[in-house]
Design a protein around this motif. Structure first.
Motif, PDB file in Angstrom:
ATOM      1  N   ASN A   1      -3.564   9.418   4.674  1.00 54.10           N
ATOM      2  CA  ASN A   1      -3.916   8.490   3.613  1.00 54.10           C
ATOM      3  C   ASN A   1      -3.573   7.055   3.982  1.00 54.10           C
ATOM      4  O   ASN A   1      -4.304   6.122   3.690  1.00 54.10           O
TER       5      ASN A   1
ATOM      6  N   SER B   1      -6.144   4.109   4.312  1.00 51.68           N
ATOM      7  CA  SER B   1      -6.000   2.881   3.542  1.00 51.68           C
ATOM      8  C   SER B   1      -6.271   1.657   4.404  1.00 51.68           C
ATOM      9  O   SER B   1      -6.986   0.737   4.000  1.00 51.68           O
TER      10      SER B   1
ATOM     11  N   GLU C   1       0.818  -1.215   0.000  1.00 50.51           N
ATOM     12  CA  GLU C   1       0.000   0.000   0.000  1.00 50.51           C
ATOM     13  C   GLU C   1       0.851   1.264   0.000  1.00 50.51           C
ATOM     14  O   GLU C   1       0.555   2.223  -0.727  1.00 50.51           O
TER      15      GLU C   1
ATOM     16  N   LEU D   1      -7.093   8.466  -4.483  1.00 55.83           N
ATOM     17  CA  LEU D   1      -7.064   7.382  -3.492  1.00 55.83           C
ATOM     18  C   LEU D   1      -8.441   6.749  -3.325  1.00 55.83           C
ATOM     19  O   LEU D   1      -8.566   5.521  -3.222  1.00 55.83           O
TER      20      LEU D   1
ATOM     21  N   GLU E   1       0.622   3.923  -3.020  1.00 51.66           N
ATOM     22  CA  GLU E   1       0.147   5.274  -2.748  1.00 51.66           C
ATOM     23  C   GLU E   1       1.199   6.321  -3.131  1.00 51.66           C
ATOM     24  O   GLU E   1       0.867   7.395  -3.641  1.00 51.66           O
TER      25      GLU E   1
ATOM     26  N   ARG F   1       0.598   9.263  -5.827  1.00 54.76           N
ATOM     27  CA  ARG F   1       0.815  10.684  -5.549  1.00 54.76           C
ATOM     28  C   ARG F   1       1.775  11.308  -6.561  1.00 54.76           C
ATOM     29  O   ARG F   1       1.545  12.413  -7.055  1.00 54.76           O
TER      30      ARG F   1
END
Length: 417
Positions: A404, A408, A259, A326, A263, A267
């Protein structure tokens, strides 16, 4: 020239040249485009001021120490956008429709067939240069070669108001001796990584084993190696006037379901796409992502997932768009190994045409920060690096990462339930 012929047209000192269209005096004295206040930063300097030592991103108080009576012109993005559109359209209508606009002051042309009516490639390039000067009172520098990268690099050889070519047979002589930092697509971070391979020039990169560069930088390294050797094969993106979407994809060097890593990729991709949209003076109504999973033998439709969302108000701001990215990703990702990931912004509109009803508080905030962030974006775009960031955005970025990752895990646990 081999098969395909590309031009890269780069308008010289574009922002300040737009002001000089109606006022030629601007070209006769040292001048800069800059907010005229104590904290102003130079966005663009004309060539007379550059010759005296003025540079992009220099604080205006330092500029005044060099040239006390320098002419300072406030930025006018509406003017720049209008001149850009009109000039590109005139070039397309007159010379070739095979045009790809890459920023407000640069475009690629593919002239593989159209140059023949002018006798030679260089004749056509000079015709375009004189056409722009005669009809728009602008000067441009043109690079000529067999692909986009080489034409881009060639355009830097003879600035301003020059035409330069680089044949594939000339890359060892003209391209390879250049410092690696001068290579299009190489920033400070990549330069630092190249130190491990003792790569100091573009030639050093070209002579590396391809696998070694890929191991160091992944797909980006492969593209740089291809360009350094003059091997890229390009096509023109014809959707230039009403460009409807801008996107970036990243093929992972190793399959991942981490993850944190995914992520981070999302980004970075979102930031790249937002910057490209800002450079075109656009905002987006639609945010979309694409994810390709490991190939277990399924049809492409089963291993490729796409999702999109329409915003109530168009945006090109990273901190506004990334949460939607996201949200889209976690709406369908189930923890499977990912092979490719991508972000796209679509349904683009002119930035200055966006109208929003603001509260009093929002108006006050915008008055305080909008000018600063606009100048920073222009400087970052002009030097092709994200060198400047506000302290507020740095804090927001760190907080966003933290939130975030928490989000998640919560979402993942909810899906399990």
């Amino acid at each position: 020239m081999d098969n395909k012929v590309f031009f890269l047209i780069d308008f010289d000192a574009f922002f300040i040249s737009c002001h000089a269209i109606e006022n030629k005096y601007i070209n006769e004295v040292p001048a800069v485009v800059c907010e005229n206040n104590k904290k102003g930063i130079v966005i663009t300097a004309n060539y007379k001021s550059r010759a005296i030592g003025v540079k992009t991103a220099m604080p205006i108080f330092k500029v005044k120490k060099i040239i006390p009576d320098i002419l300072i012109i406030n930025p006018d993005m509406d003017l720049y956008s209008q001149v850009s559109r009109e000039t590109f359209k005139a070039i397309s209508d007159t010379f070739t429709s095979k045009m790809e606009v890459v920023s407000i002051d640069e475009c690629f042309l593919e002239v593989s067939d159209s140059y023949k009516k002018y006798g030679t490639v260089m004749n056509m390039a000079n015709e375009i240069k004189e056409f722009v000067k005669t009809n728009f009172n602008l000067t441009c520098s043109i690079g000529v070669s067999s692909n986009k990268f080489l034409s881009k690099m060639a355009s830097e050889f003879n600035k301003p108001d020059g035409v330069s070519k680089m044949l594939p047979t000339e890359i060892e002589e003209k391209l390879w001796p250049l410092d690696i930092q001068k290579m299009y697509g190489v920033g400070a971070a990549t330069t630092k990584k190249f130190e491990a391979l003792k790569v100091k020039t573009i030639g050093d990169l070209a002579r590396q084993k391809r696998e070694t560069v890929i191991e160091l930088l992944g797909k980006h390294g492969f593209n740089l190696w291809i360009n350094a050797n003059g091997l890229s094969e390009d096509e023109i993106n014809l959707n230039y006037f009403e460009i409807n979407s801008v996107g970036n994809e990243w093929t992972l060097t190793q399959l991942s379901n981490n993850e944190y890593e995914l992520e981070n990729h999302l980004r970075d991709l979102t930031e790249m796409v937002c910057n490209r949209v800002k450079k075109r003076l656009k905002k987006a109504y639609t945010v979309a992502i694409v994810v390709v999973y490991k190939d277990f033998g399924e049809k492409l439709s089963k291993k490729k997932k796409t999702r999109q969302i329409t915003l109530k108000t168009p945006s090109n701001d990273l901190e506004e768009i990334f949460p939607h990215v996201l949200e889209l990703f976690y709406s369908f990702w189930n923890g499977d190994l990912v092979k490719l990931i991508g972000v796209r912004l679509a349904n683009l509109v002119e930035d200055f045409s966006v109208k929003k009803q603001l509260s009093i508080d929002e108006v006050n905030v915008i008055k305080k920060y909008n000018v600063v962030e606009s100048i920073m974006d222009n400087i970052n775009n002009s030097i092709n690096k994200k060198m400047l960031i506000t302290g507020t955005n740095l804090i927001k970025k760190n907080e966003k990462y933290s939130n975030n990752f928490k989000y998640s895990k919560v979402e993942k646990e909810n899906r399990k339930k």
